[in-house]
Write a protein that holds these residues in place. Sequence first.
Motif, PDB file in Angstrom:
ATOM      1  N   ILE B  40       0.849  -1.202   0.000  1.00 52.84           N
ATOM      2  CA  ILE B  40       0.000   0.000   0.000  1.00 52.84           C
ATOM      3  C   ILE B  40       0.880   1.245   0.000  1.00 52.84           C
ATOM      4  O   ILE B  40       0.623   2.216  -0.719  1.00 52.84           O
ATOM      5  CB  ILE B  40      -0.951  -0.014   1.224  1.00 52.84           C
ATOM      6  CG1 ILE B  40      -2.007  -1.098   1.028  1.00 52.84           C
ATOM      7  CG2 ILE B  40      -1.616   1.335   1.404  1.00 52.84           C
ATOM      8  CD1 ILE B  40      -2.909  -1.269   2.196  1.00 52.84           C
ATOM      9  N   GLY B  41       1.978   1.191   0.789  1.00 54.70           N
ATOM     10  CA  GLY B  41       2.912   2.320   0.794  1.00 54.70           C
ATOM     11  C   GLY B  41       3.451   2.577  -0.596  1.00 54.70           C
ATOM     12  O   GLY B  41       3.503   3.721  -1.074  1.00 54.70           O
ATOM     13  N   PHE B  47       1.038   6.557  -6.772  1.00 56.49           N
ATOM     14  CA  PHE B  47      -0.084   7.462  -6.989  1.00 56.49           C
ATOM     15  C   PHE B  47       0.393   8.911  -6.952  1.00 56.49           C
ATOM     16  O   PHE B  47       0.053   9.722  -7.820  1.00 56.49           O
ATOM     17  CB  PHE B  47      -1.147   7.210  -5.911  1.00 56.49           C
ATOM     18  CG  PHE B  47      -2.401   7.951  -6.130  1.00 56.49           C
ATOM     19  CD1 PHE B  47      -3.307   7.522  -7.084  1.00 56.49           C
ATOM     20  CD2 PHE B  47      -2.687   9.095  -5.409  1.00 56.49           C
ATOM     21  CE1 PHE B  47      -4.474   8.218  -7.312  1.00 56.49           C
ATOM     22  CE2 PHE B  47      -3.848   9.804  -5.631  1.00 56.49           C
ATOM     23  CZ  PHE B  47      -4.739   9.357  -6.579  1.00 56.49           C
ATOM     24  N   ASN B  48       1.223   9.222  -5.956  1.00 57.08           N
ATOM     25  CA  ASN B  48       1.725  10.591  -5.854  1.00 57.08           C
ATOM     26  C   ASN B  48       2.587  10.969  -7.036  1.00 57.08           C
ATOM     27  O   ASN B  48       2.513  12.092  -7.539  1.00 57.08           O
ATOM     28  CB  ASN B  48       2.516  10.759  -4.559  1.00 57.08           C
ATOM     29  CG  ASN B  48       1.592  11.007  -3.400  1.00 57.08           C
ATOM     30  OD1 ASN B  48       0.781  11.920  -3.442  1.00 57.08           O
ATOM     31  ND2 ASN B  48       1.671  10.171  -2.396  1.00 57.08           N
ATOM     32  N   THR B  49       3.425  10.008  -7.460  1.00 60.06           N
ATOM     33  CA  THR B  49       4.244  10.284  -8.645  1.00 60.06           C
ATOM     34  C   THR B  49       3.353  10.588  -9.838  1.00 60.06           C
ATOM     35  O   THR B  49       3.633  11.501 -10.617  1.00 60.06           O
ATOM     36  CB  THR B  49       5.114   9.061  -8.970  1.00 60.06           C
ATOM     37  OG1 THR B  49       5.620   8.541  -7.770  1.00 60.06           O
ATOM     38  CG2 THR B  49       6.242   9.431  -9.880  1.00 60.06           C
ATOM     39  N   ASN B  83       5.938   4.482 -18.427  1.00 59.67           N
ATOM     40  CA  ASN B  83       6.130   3.486 -17.377  1.00 59.67           C
ATOM     41  C   ASN B  83       5.274   3.734 -16.153  1.00 59.67           C
ATOM     42  O   ASN B  83       5.147   2.851 -15.323  1.00 59.67           O
ATOM     43  CB  ASN B  83       7.606   3.297 -17.032  1.00 59.67           C
ATOM     44  CG  ASN B  83       8.300   4.545 -16.624  1.00 59.67           C
ATOM     45  OD1 ASN B  83       7.640   5.530 -16.356  1.00 59.67           O
ATOM     46  ND2 ASN B  83       9.600   4.501 -16.583  1.00 59.67           N
ATOM     47  N   ILE B  84       4.661   4.909 -16.034  1.00 62.76           N
ATOM     48  CA  ILE B  84       3.762   5.091 -14.889  1.00 62.76           C
ATOM     49  C   ILE B  84       2.588   4.128 -15.005  1.00 62.76           C
ATOM     50  O   ILE B  84       2.104   3.571 -14.016  1.00 62.76           O
ATOM     51  CB  ILE B  84       3.279   6.557 -14.772  1.00 62.76           C
ATOM     52  CG1 ILE B  84       2.650   6.818 -13.410  1.00 62.76           C
ATOM     53  CG2 ILE B  84       2.240   6.906 -15.830  1.00 62.76           C
ATOM     54  CD1 ILE B  84       3.618   6.910 -12.312  1.00 62.76           C
ATOM     55  N   MET B  85       2.191   3.882 -16.265  1.00 66.06           N
ATOM     56  CA  MET B  85       1.083   2.954 -16.487  1.00 66.06           C
ATOM     57  C   MET B  85       1.480   1.536 -16.087  1.00 66.06           C
ATOM     58  O   MET B  85       0.747   0.831 -15.391  1.00 66.06           O
ATOM     59  CB  MET B  85       0.745   2.972 -17.965  1.00 66.06           C
ATOM     60  CG  MET B  85      -0.673   3.228 -18.256  1.00 66.06           C
ATOM     61  SD  MET B  85      -0.892   3.524 -19.988  1.00 66.06           S
ATOM     62  CE  MET B  85       0.024   2.240 -20.751  1.00 66.06           C
ATOM     63  N   VAL B  86       2.696   1.147 -16.533  1.00 63.94           N
ATOM     64  CA  VAL B  86       3.174  -0.193 -16.196  1.00 63.94           C
ATOM     65  C   VAL B  86       3.345  -0.316 -14.683  1.00 63.94           C
ATOM     66  O   VAL B  86       3.014  -1.347 -14.086  1.00 63.94           O
ATOM     67  CB  VAL B  86       4.495  -0.474 -16.934  1.00 63.94           C
ATOM     68  CG1 VAL B  86       4.960  -1.875 -16.663  1.00 63.94           C
ATOM     69  CG2 VAL B  86       4.314  -0.272 -18.409  1.00 63.94           C
ATOM     70  N   PHE B  88       1.647   1.242 -12.401  1.00 65.73           N
ATOM     71  CA  PHE B  88       0.314   1.061 -11.828  1.00 65.73           C
ATOM     72  C   PHE B  88      -0.124  -0.389 -11.959  1.00 65.73           C
ATOM     73  O   PHE B  88      -0.629  -0.995 -11.007  1.00 65.73           O
ATOM     74  CB  PHE B  88      -0.691   1.974 -12.540  1.00 65.73           C
ATOM     75  CG  PHE B  88      -1.071   3.164 -11.720  1.00 65.73           C
ATOM     76  CD1 PHE B  88      -1.637   2.981 -10.476  1.00 65.73           C
ATOM     77  CD2 PHE B  88      -0.838   4.443 -12.176  1.00 65.73           C
ATOM     78  CE1 PHE B  88      -1.970   4.065  -9.710  1.00 65.73           C
ATOM     79  CE2 PHE B  88      -1.164   5.532 -11.410  1.00 65.73           C
ATOM     80  CZ  PHE B  88      -1.731   5.351 -10.168  1.00 65.73           C
ATOM     81  N   ALA B  89       0.079  -0.928 -13.154  1.00 65.75           N
ATOM     82  CA  ALA B  89      -0.337  -2.315 -13.370  1.00 65.75           C
ATOM     83  C   ALA B  89       0.387  -3.231 -12.390  1.00 65.75           C
ATOM     84  O   ALA B  89      -0.237  -4.070 -11.727  1.00 65.75           O
ATOM     85  CB  ALA B  89      -0.044  -2.725 -14.805  1.00 65.75           C
ATOM     86  N   ILE B  90       1.722  -3.054 -12.270  1.00 64.03           N
ATOM     87  CA  ILE B  90       2.485  -3.956 -11.396  1.00 64.03           C
ATOM     88  C   ILE B  90       2.003  -3.857  -9.971  1.00 64.03           C
ATOM     89  O   ILE B  90       1.743  -4.861  -9.306  1.00 64.03           O
ATOM     90  CB  ILE B  90       3.981  -3.615 -11.468  1.00 64.03           C
ATOM     91  CG1 ILE B  90       4.544  -3.934 -12.834  1.00 64.03           C
ATOM     92  CG2 ILE B  90       4.746  -4.384 -10.412  1.00 64.03           C
ATOM     93  CD1 ILE B  90       5.956  -3.471 -12.991  1.00 64.03           C
ATOM     94  N   ILE B  91       1.853  -2.626  -9.493  1.00 63.38           N
ATOM     95  CA  ILE B  91       1.559  -2.474  -8.069  1.00 63.38           C
ATOM     96  C   ILE B  91       0.132  -2.936  -7.781  1.00 63.38           C
ATOM     97  O   ILE B  91      -0.117  -3.560  -6.747  1.00 63.38           O
ATOM     98  CB  ILE B  91       1.844  -1.024  -7.620  1.00 63.38           C
ATOM     99  CG1 ILE B  91       2.034  -0.973  -6.125  1.00 63.38           C
ATOM    100  CG2 ILE B  91       0.790  -0.061  -8.028  1.00 63.38           C
ATOM    101  CD1 ILE B  91       3.297  -1.568  -5.676  1.00 63.38           C
ATOM    102  N   CYS B  92      -0.808  -2.675  -8.718  1.00 61.78           N
ATOM    103  CA  CYS B  92      -2.178  -3.159  -8.488  1.00 61.78           C
ATOM    104  C   CYS B  92      -2.204  -4.676  -8.485  1.00 61.78           C
ATOM    105  O   CYS B  92      -2.788  -5.302  -7.588  1.00 61.78           O
ATOM    106  CB  CYS B  92      -3.119  -2.647  -9.569  1.00 61.78           C
ATOM    107  SG  CYS B  92      -3.449  -0.911  -9.436  1.00 61.78           S
ATOM    108  N   VAL B  93      -1.542  -5.272  -9.481  1.00 63.11           N
ATOM    109  CA  VAL B  93      -1.551  -6.732  -9.561  1.00 63.11           C
ATOM    110  C   VAL B  93      -0.938  -7.333  -8.303  1.00 63.11           C
ATOM    111  O   VAL B  93      -1.501  -8.255  -7.699  1.00 63.11           O
ATOM    112  CB  VAL B  93      -0.771  -7.197 -10.816  1.00 63.11           C
ATOM    113  CG1 VAL B  93      -0.502  -8.679 -10.745  1.00 63.11           C
ATOM    114  CG2 VAL B  93      -1.545  -6.872 -12.056  1.00 63.11           C
TER     115      VAL B  93
END
Lengths: 121, 499, 341, 139
Positions: B40-41, B47-49, B83-86, B88-93
């Motif tokens: 979550i951290g 998210f902030n980035t 890479n912000i999209m990637v 997001f994908a990594i951290i959500c997954v």
Amino acid sequence: MFEYLITNYNYMVVVFLMMMGLWAMIAKKNLVKKCIGLVIFQTGIILFYISMGAKNNSTIPIIDPKYGEAAINYANPLTQILMLTAIVVGVATLGVGLMLVQRIYKEYGSINEDRILEKFK
Amino acid sequence: MADQFLVLIVLFPLFVGLLIPIIAYFNKSVVWPLAILSLIGSFWAVFNTATQLLKLDPSSSISYYLGNWMAPFGIEYVVDRFNIMVLFAIICVSLLTTIFAKQVIEKELGDNAANFYSLFLLFITGLLGITITGDAFNLYVLLEIASLTSYGLIALGRGRALVATFNYLIMGSMGACFYLLGVGYLFIKTGTLNMDQLYDVLPLLFDSKAVLVGFVFIILGMWVKMAFFPLHSWLPNAYSLAPTAAACLMAPLMTKVSVYVMIRFMLNVFSTEYVYSVLTINNIIVIMSSIAIIAGSIYALSQKNLKKMLTFIIVAEIGYMVGGVWTGHVDGIRGAIYHITADAFMTLCLFMAVGCIVYRVGNDKLESLKGIFKKMPITMICFLVGGFSVIGIPPTCGFFSKWYLISGAFNSGAWYFIIALIISSLINAVLFFRIIEIGFFGAMSNEKPDYKSLQSIKFNEVPINMWLPLVIVSMILIILGIYTNEIMTNFILNIVPMM
Amino acid sequence: MIWQFDILLLTLVVVCGFVSLWIKDLMGAVIVFGAYSFLMCLVWTGMGAVDVAFTEAAVGAGVSTIFFIATVFHTSRTIRYNKWDLSTKFFSSIICILMGFFLMVAIGDFPAWGDALSPVNNNVAKYYLENSMEETKVPNVVTSVLADYRAFDTMFETGVVFVASLVIFTLLLQSDGRKKLMKSAFQKVSFLNVSESLIIRKACGLMVPFMQLFALYVVVHGHYSPGGGFQGGVILGASLILLSMAYDIKKVFARFHMKFMIKSLAVGVLIFAGIGLICLILGGNFLDYSALSKLFPSMGSIKSRYNAMLWVEVGVALTVMSGMFAIYTSLSSNGKFEEGL
Amino acid sequence: MILNIISILFFTAILYFSSSPLVFYLLNGLSICLILLGLFFFLGTSIGVIRFPDFYTRMHAAGKGDTLSSILILFGIALFVLNTGTLSIGLVLVCIKILLIINFIFIGSPTATHAIMDAGYGTEVKHWTNDSEGIKKKK
């Protein structure tokens, strides 16, 4: 021709070593031999990096007033650091690989790829 | 603090991953919450980035200099809209998988759970690092971290997992070595490892053979890592035999991150000019990926085992992305980039659903799915959403990525790629409708349905922390599909230069 | 760099590599492979890469040979040879030859070997050589780049050792039942069953303290001479390995047992990353050691870099030492942690 | 070991107190002689390893010859280092390091040979006798 051979002999050896390692990784059936091939491949790459950082008439990259301040007198430190990392990574991978070989032997009683595949059937 | 978010993304899972072996000696029950907290951290940092990035001009990026050494001398972290999209994908997954995985890990691994979590988090660290880093050698080190942890995670699996892992180890090290060799060939001509600087220097060296060899070996290394068709032999066994939690994490992420690295190198290190104009190998690779798609789909059709079937679908999906990028048309590249994110969630959805099924049913053979809709309705509905997305049925995101891919192929005249895409969609449809058939009516196509035994099956859903992530993922699939246009204009449009 | 010498050594290297792949007896192959690593060290020393050669001598020729021997000891020594699979060999040979040809072609494009004006030696590397002394006051440029300029790489590299030991430990232990092991290996055992040979024990007893002293010297003196955390850590690990070979793994566990080992593995990396985190908290970037001067105002930013590097090296040494020993004990006892080789 | 230290100290003292070129040449000659002698023994070792008939005799050649020759060569190198340029603390330090290496070889190499021999004896490797079969076949 001879000049070319001297100045590029390292790189040729590198290619030769790497292909030898690669061949062993693909074609050898024995798992330990595969591991040896893996390490030979890695040392080939390390040799490649180290040879590109070598300089004629230079000393080791430790700044010493005796040899002066100019960068041309010292071998390239950057490639050496990269390869220190690669060596440690290599030995870690090798350790994991050998552990897997031991486990496989414990479970299937063989370290020959064909025999292990036979046991699956 | 505000400018430190980039490194915090990596640091949260790293520190907790290192601390877990120590903490587990005192108290094993805090390990799971701790892992979730760290992710979550990390999510918070991502998210902030992202909010910082969205305030900036679309084509700009945020850099972070580790150790405060300027770019070519130290290591640089870069985030841009690609890479912000990637990330997001990594951290959500990974967050969803961790929430999902608690019972599965306890059931499958027992005493090894603590060490498993440690490896799990370090694997995520490696992937996040690969995605953010702007240094070619740092990428290699992180790739090795990710690979070594994944060997460990897979080897903890059942049955033949050991042999599969050994094959994966040999192939994976080969891929990493190829990558390192390619970087070496670039390094000897340019003397730098920083990707931005490489991008600046390389146009002067486009006719050099060494640069060509470097490019080929980097791509080849990534192909091995992503299991592109002729080099895919390690993937199906490794992913289908791994522990469920590891498979849920690895199958969506590892291959997609390799695709990301390939696209990164093609667009931001070598330029599009080099890849599509100087080299003239597009067509060959598009043909290869068409073959990959068809072969993957056919292999998938011949499997009797759910997980194995999904792994071959991954092989086909890799073909989509590689082919899309190499069509050389803007739409194809955009479709491939969009497909990285979409496919990560699709695969996650399918693997999680299969994980739920295995958790309740005990195995993943197709015959044992009889009457599964009545038993686990939530799981199966989510499974179907994932399946529809793989097939490419409109409200889900799979449709839109496929649309872009086909449009790219159409504009560049690669008709064989379009045919391969359509055939693979049809085969996927057959695959998933077969499962629906078995699940609803309880019959393989050549048997008579057995309604009596179906009525005896009772509702038996998995615990909430298992189905909730699954529902969230299937929602994400639909939301991604609905907001495709926004994602395209805000993120992907600016990454790909016009050609 | 004397090219005649170099060519001779490189030829020997190729021969050794070839022989180690050729021999049917695995133990022989492994020993020849050790010779290969040593020759490689000589080549690298000749090219001025002392730190790399040092590491390779300790890691490649020393520790990994032991790993190989342990594996051969616990599996089978001969290659049982059943069928001559021509097609695989043929295809892989063709692939390798094509690839080798492809790589060879590009060699003509390289700057000549030993050229001081090539891009590799001028672009980034030159900056390090010229500025490292002013910016960090560390004469050994390899150490300063390793622990400061590219410290982030090094941190993950230490992480790789951590990961590998954790993987090996977890997986080999799993197969033998953890509870049995907790009883036997983790308790302090009385060591009656030791190696028979008095000579070996005495000689090891004589060598080990000196080895450890030397390892500490290598770690601490890494700023001024070849060496540093990795090399020192490996030598420390090797001293423990030597001890457990001469006596018994249990004897070493009595001093330095497994629980402690796994912890110190993590602690080493945590020291490294923790120093980086302190820098971050103090307002610098991650691993920006100059921020530490806020904590100790008497040190300037350069001095604090210098000192932080020392601590970082200590962390690396700790991890590498326990990592190497953990891998050795796991591999050599086949996960049982009772006897060594 | 003690002999080594005493001799190095002795040579250092000579260098410290006398600055005549004769001493310089003498020491250089001595170090060359030592290195040559070491190389000679190395040659003997290699021939022994190849030519001796069985495991034990080969190990004997390797263990003894190797130890002696490396000690001689290292001692020669130590003298050579001492003799380059003006005498300073740094040079003496290098000498002492080389001496330490000599000591470790002196302890380590024979012990290793012993261990290998012991292992060979333990696994019942047959030793050579006048009428061993392997020898007859060779003839």
